[in-house]
Enzyme design. Structure first.
Site, PDB file in Angstrom:
ATOM      1  N   THR A 126      11.126   7.282 -42.853  1.00  0.00           N
ATOM      2  CA  THR A 126      12.500   7.562 -42.459  1.00  0.00           C
ATOM      3  C   THR A 126      12.562   7.333 -40.582  1.00  0.00           C
ATOM      4  O   THR A 126      12.292   8.156 -40.121  1.00  0.00           O
ATOM      5  CB  THR A 126      13.812   8.618 -42.832  1.00  0.00           C
ATOM      6  OG1 THR A 126      13.440   8.498 -44.676  1.00  0.00           O
ATOM      7  CG2 THR A 126      15.249   8.152 -42.363  1.00  0.00           C
ATOM      8  N   SER A 132      17.564   4.000 -46.360  1.00  0.00           N
ATOM      9  CA  SER A 132      17.601   3.865 -47.268  1.00  0.00           C
ATOM     10  C   SER A 132      17.277   2.871 -47.873  1.00  0.00           C
ATOM     11  O   SER A 132      16.295   2.188 -48.443  1.00  0.00           O
ATOM     12  CB  SER A 132      18.918   3.544 -47.715  1.00  0.00           C
ATOM     13  OG  SER A 132      20.179   4.959 -48.211  1.00  0.00           O
ATOM     14  N   ARG A 268      32.038  42.013 -61.383  1.00  0.00           N
ATOM     15  CA  ARG A 268      33.643  41.964 -60.548  1.00  0.00           C
ATOM     16  C   ARG A 268      34.151  42.354 -61.366  1.00  0.00           C
ATOM     17  O   ARG A 268      34.899  41.321 -62.791  1.00  0.00           O
ATOM     18  CB  ARG A 268      33.330  41.314 -60.275  1.00  0.00           C
ATOM     19  CG  ARG A 268      34.439  39.969 -59.675  1.00  0.00           C
ATOM     20  CD  ARG A 268      34.798  41.166 -58.109  1.00  0.00           C
ATOM     21  NE  ARG A 268      36.281  40.592 -57.461  1.00  0.00           N
ATOM     22  CZ  ARG A 268      36.435  41.424 -56.582  1.00  0.00           C
ATOM     23  NH1 ARG A 268      36.118  42.259 -56.103  1.00  0.00           N
ATOM     24  NH2 ARG A 268      37.902  40.514 -55.946  1.00  0.00           N
ATOM     25  N   GLN A 336      32.702  29.907 -56.410  1.00  0.00           N
ATOM     26  CA  GLN A 336      33.622  29.917 -56.786  1.00  0.00           C
ATOM     27  C   GLN A 336      33.923  31.317 -58.029  1.00  0.00           C
ATOM     28  O   GLN A 336      34.690  32.108 -58.062  1.00  0.00           O
ATOM     29  CB  GLN A 336      34.324  28.682 -57.945  1.00  0.00           C
ATOM     30  CG  GLN A 336      35.979  28.635 -57.971  1.00  0.00           C
ATOM     31  CD  GLN A 336      36.501  28.448 -56.685  1.00  0.00           C
ATOM     32  OE1 GLN A 336      36.622  27.559 -55.526  1.00  0.00           O
ATOM     33  NE2 GLN A 336      37.394  28.565 -57.071  1.00  0.00           N
ATOM     34  N   GLY A 339      33.997  33.904 -55.268  1.00  0.00           N
ATOM     35  CA  GLY A 339      35.559  33.968 -54.447  1.00  0.00           C
ATOM     36  C   GLY A 339      35.254  34.415 -52.935  1.00  0.00           C
ATOM     37  O   GLY A 339      34.335  34.303 -53.215  1.00  0.00           O
ATOM     38  N   GLU A 363      14.487  11.923 -50.038  1.00  0.00           N
ATOM     39  CA  GLU A 363      13.847  11.367 -51.682  1.00  0.00           C
ATOM     40  C   GLU A 363      14.931  10.152 -51.643  1.00  0.00           C
ATOM     41  O   GLU A 363      14.040  10.022 -52.773  1.00  0.00           O
ATOM     42  CB  GLU A 363      12.415  12.414 -52.191  1.00  0.00           C
ATOM     43  CG  GLU A 363      11.754  13.232 -51.846  1.00  0.00           C
ATOM     44  CD  GLU A 363      11.016  13.650 -51.990  1.00  0.00           C
ATOM     45  OE1 GLU A 363       9.846  12.533 -52.892  1.00  0.00           O
ATOM     46  OE2 GLU A 363       9.894  14.446 -51.054  1.00  0.00           O
TER      47      GLU A 363
HETATM   48  N1  CAA Z   1       6.479   1.608 -56.630  1.00  0.00           N
HETATM   49  C1  CAA Z   1       5.232   0.575 -56.307  1.00  0.00           C
HETATM   50  N2  CAA Z   1       6.038  -0.749 -55.553  1.00  0.00           N
HETATM   51  C2  CAA Z   1       6.775  -0.738 -55.526  1.00  0.00           C
HETATM   52  C3  CAA Z   1       7.740   0.195 -55.988  1.00  0.00           C
HETATM   53  C4  CAA Z   1       7.623   1.709 -56.467  1.00  0.00           C
HETATM   54  N3  CAA Z   1       8.477   2.132 -56.627  1.00  0.00           N
HETATM   55  N4  CAA Z   1       8.763   0.160 -55.371  1.00  0.00           N
HETATM   56  C5  CAA Z   1       9.166  -1.709 -55.471  1.00  0.00           C
HETATM   57  N5  CAA Z   1       7.777  -1.904 -54.929  1.00  0.00           N
HETATM   58  C6  CAA Z   1       7.685  -2.481 -54.181  1.00  0.00           C
HETATM   59  C7  CAA Z   1       8.082  -3.851 -55.043  1.00  0.00           C
HETATM   60  O1  CAA Z   1       7.166  -4.738 -56.456  1.00  0.00           O
HETATM   61  C8  CAA Z   1       8.137  -4.883 -54.251  1.00  0.00           C
HETATM   62  O2  CAA Z   1       6.206  -5.379 -54.237  1.00  0.00           O
HETATM   63  P1  CAA Z   1       6.774  -7.144 -54.802  1.00  0.00           P
HETATM   64  O3  CAA Z   1       7.368  -8.164 -53.924  1.00  0.00           O
HETATM   65  O4  CAA Z   1       4.595  -7.556 -54.573  1.00  0.00           O
HETATM   66  O5  CAA Z   1       6.627  -6.992 -56.074  1.00  0.00           O
HETATM   67  C9  CAA Z   1       7.805  -3.774 -52.608  1.00  0.00           C
HETATM   68  O6  CAA Z   1       7.588  -2.772 -52.676  1.00  0.00           O
HETATM   69  C10 CAA Z   1       9.146  -4.287 -52.239  1.00  0.00           C
HETATM   70  O7  CAA Z   1       9.929  -4.091 -53.159  1.00  0.00           O
HETATM   71  P2  CAA Z   1      11.475  -4.065 -53.572  1.00  0.00           P
HETATM   72  O8  CAA Z   1      11.882  -5.877 -53.046  1.00  0.00           O
HETATM   73  O9  CAA Z   1      12.644  -2.862 -54.483  1.00  0.00           O
HETATM   74  O10 CAA Z   1      12.270  -3.343 -51.849  1.00  0.00           O
HETATM   75  P3  CAA Z   1      13.830  -3.427 -50.659  1.00  0.00           P
HETATM   76  O11 CAA Z   1      13.388  -3.400 -49.474  1.00  0.00           O
HETATM   77  O12 CAA Z   1      14.365  -3.470 -52.100  1.00  0.00           O
HETATM   78  O13 CAA Z   1      13.558  -1.371 -50.925  1.00  0.00           O
HETATM   79  C11 CAA Z   1      14.412   0.754 -52.130  1.00  0.00           C
HETATM   80  C12 CAA Z   1      13.883  -0.742 -52.301  1.00  0.00           C
HETATM   81  C13 CAA Z   1      14.972   1.160 -53.800  1.00  0.00           C
HETATM   82  C14 CAA Z   1      16.117   0.286 -51.894  1.00  0.00           C
HETATM   83  C15 CAA Z   1      13.416   1.046 -51.313  1.00  0.00           C
HETATM   84  O14 CAA Z   1      14.375   1.383 -50.077  1.00  0.00           O
HETATM   85  C16 CAA Z   1      13.643   3.042 -51.311  1.00  0.00           C
HETATM   86  O15 CAA Z   1      13.295   3.500 -51.810  1.00  0.00           O
HETATM   87  N6  CAA Z   1      14.223   3.320 -50.489  1.00  0.00           N
HETATM   88  C17 CAA Z   1      14.834   4.579 -50.308  1.00  0.00           C
HETATM   89  C18 CAA Z   1      14.002   5.431 -49.152  1.00  0.00           C
HETATM   90  C19 CAA Z   1      13.461   6.710 -49.373  1.00  0.00           C
HETATM   91  O16 CAA Z   1      13.313   7.243 -50.748  1.00  0.00           O
HETATM   92  N7  CAA Z   1      13.492   7.481 -48.235  1.00  0.00           N
HETATM   93  C20 CAA Z   1      12.994   9.090 -48.517  1.00  0.00           C
HETATM   94  C21 CAA Z   1      12.548   8.741 -47.179  1.00  0.00           C
HETATM   95  S1  CAA Z   1      10.994  10.835 -47.714  1.00  0.00           S
HETATM   96  C22 CAA Z   1      11.803  11.877 -47.785  1.00  0.00           C
HETATM   97  O17 CAA Z   1      12.942  12.072 -47.761  1.00  0.00           O
HETATM   98  C23 CAA Z   1      10.626  13.262 -47.224  1.00  0.00           C
HETATM   99  C24 CAA Z   1      11.692  14.359 -47.321  1.00  0.00           C
HETATM  100  O18 CAA Z   1      11.739  14.695 -46.890  1.00  0.00           O
HETATM  101  C25 CAA Z   1      11.839  15.515 -48.022  1.00  0.00           C
END
Ligand code: CAA
Length: 379
Positions: A126, A132, A268, A336, A339, A363
């Site tokens: 991120t 996202s 309670r 809730q 209370g 995530e």
């Molecule tokens: N596994 C393997 N490959 C994958 C995949 C998966 N699950 N999902 C997508 N891909 C591949 C696709 O196949 C594609 O490759 P090809 O072109 O060769 O087919 C490539 O990745 C790009 O995929 P998209 O076109 O679907 O990508 P996008 O830019 O449209 O994004 C999305 C898709 C689902 C919105 C993604 O960006 C997403 O999951 N966003 C959320 C991000 C996220 O979860 N962040 C969390 C941060 S970590 C965190 O929070 C940890 C913490 O601190 C607790």
């Protein structure tokens, strides 16, 4: 699908449950108040083998299955959601990447330390303008001789400041979008790398969430994880598994809230009887218990599919989404039922409510989970 746990899974559940009662519950409220990272607890978890539950014994882990790991996250989250996410991030997106995508040298160098808890792992995808829309990240990596030079800033990084190694996604070719993203193992003492501002959050106060700053950070070529351009797929595939862990964390928080609300409803007294005698409260408790049961089935199903080597991305997103929505609803209902007392820091249900909220966000927000589910439905 059969959810009778086997002996090993039950033993893991019992061991972690006991550990949570002895070591985590007594300090959970203090951890929330002081915002202190529970490092001592993490070291104790390392001694018990909990920092490497699903990592093979040959790499220094406990060699248990993925469902045992999920049960452990659930149990820990009942006591302290911060401790649960430290373990979940460390394992799912901090250690698994090396197990699945690392070279033999990388495995030997990092896995025994991570699996034993001597090292803590972290995951840096991120950025301020890439949440996202993760593939629009702007951190760059340019190869110069036997190093990559990283520049950029990561945001909201769990375990930052305490991690010894970070999996960092950076672009080696901005023109290629997701196909130009590459992942690197960045050691904490890498020249040009430092931890930036720590976030003050609504909840999950024991978990450290900080910026990571890369200013001409010099990462050796041997720390490339996978091939150039494979980093986005690495990150996405890790998040598929990680989301089951967040589902388990949400489940644990919800279960703790139900347990507290049920006990309180029997103690309670209002209108000369326990409030649990009133149908208004009974209906709330019944709904809470039913939603938790449904969330459990989704979380365990996703974990079972993953263990069986079957596709599980859709079910992981469903589990994360449903369990986190359940946690937010159930914890709000627990407040809730308590209370006015529920709104006070003296009672732990308000912490559950604050901690639950983030499970709908990190995530991948629950809106992103719906996008992932829809992609699977339409494929
Ligand atoms: N596994 C393997 N490959 C994958 C995949 C998966 N699950 N999902 C997508 N891909 C591949 C696709 O196949 C594609 O490759 P090809 O072109 O060769 O087919 C490539 O990745 C790009 O995929 P998209 O076109 O679907 O990508 P996008 O830019 O449209 O994004 C999305 C898709 C689902 C919105 C993604 O960006 C997403 O999951 N966003 C959320 C991000 C996220 O979860 N962040 C969390 C941060 S970590 C965190 O929070 C940890 C913490 O601190 C607790």
């Amino acid at each position: 699908m059969d959810f009778q746990f086997n002996q090993d899974q039950l033993m893991m559940q019992k061991m972690v449950r006991d550990f949570v009662q002895e070591e985590i519950v007594p300090i959970a409220m203090q951890t929330d108040e002081t915002h202190e990272f529970p490092l001592e607890t993490i070291h104790k978890m390392g001694e018990l083998g909990l920092m490497g539950i699903p990592i093979p014994e040959g790499h220094g882990g406990a060699g248990a299955d993925f469902l045992s790991y999920i049960l452990a996250i659930e149990e820990i989250a009942k006591g302290c959601a911060s401790t649960a996410v430290i373990l979940a991030v460390h394992t799912s997106v901090g250690t698994f990447p090396i197990l699945y995508f690392g070279t033999e040298e990388q495995k030997q160098k990092y896995l025994p330390k991570l699996a034993s808890g001597k090292f803590i792992g972290a995951f840096a995808l991120t950025e301020a303008n890439a949440g996202s829309d993760a593939s629009s990240l702007q951190t760059t990596a340019v190869r110069k001789g036997d190093h990559y030079i990283l520049n950029g800033t990561k945001r909201f990084i769990t375990n930052a400041g305490y991690a010894d190694v970070y999996l960092v996604m950076a672009s080696t070719d901005r023109a290629k979008g997701p196909h130009g993203v590459t992942s690197f193992l960045v050691d904490k003492d890498t020249p040009g790398f430092k931890v930036g501002k720590k976030e003050e959050k609504m909840g999950l106060n024991g978990s450290a969430t900080c910026e990571l700053i890369f200013e001409d950070a010099m990462v050796p070529v041997e720390n490339l994880l996978g091939a150039e351009g494979q980093g986005f797929k690495v990150a996405m595939s890790l998040l598929d598994g990680g989301r089951i862990g967040i589902g388990a964390q949400a489940l644990g928080i919800a279960e703790a809230a139900l347990e507290a609300a049920l006990a309180y409803s029997q103690e309670r007294v209002q209108f000369k009887q326990a409030i649990g005698n009133f149908q208004g409260i009974q209906f709330m408790l019944s709904d809470m218990a039913t939603q938790i049961e449904a969330a459990k089935l989704l979380v365990y199903q996703a974990a079972s599919l993953r263990m069986a080597g079957l596709p599980y991305g859709k079910q992981a997103s469903m589990a994360k989404m449903f369990a986190s929505d359940t946690a937010v609803k159930v914890t709000a209902d627990a407040v809730q039922i308590f209370g006015g007392y529920g709104y006070c820091k003296e009672y732990k249900v308000e912490r559950y409510m604050r901690d639950a909220k983030i499970t709908q966000i990190y995530e991948g927000t629950n809106q992103i989970q719906r996008i992932v589910i829809a992609k699977h439905l339409r494929a």
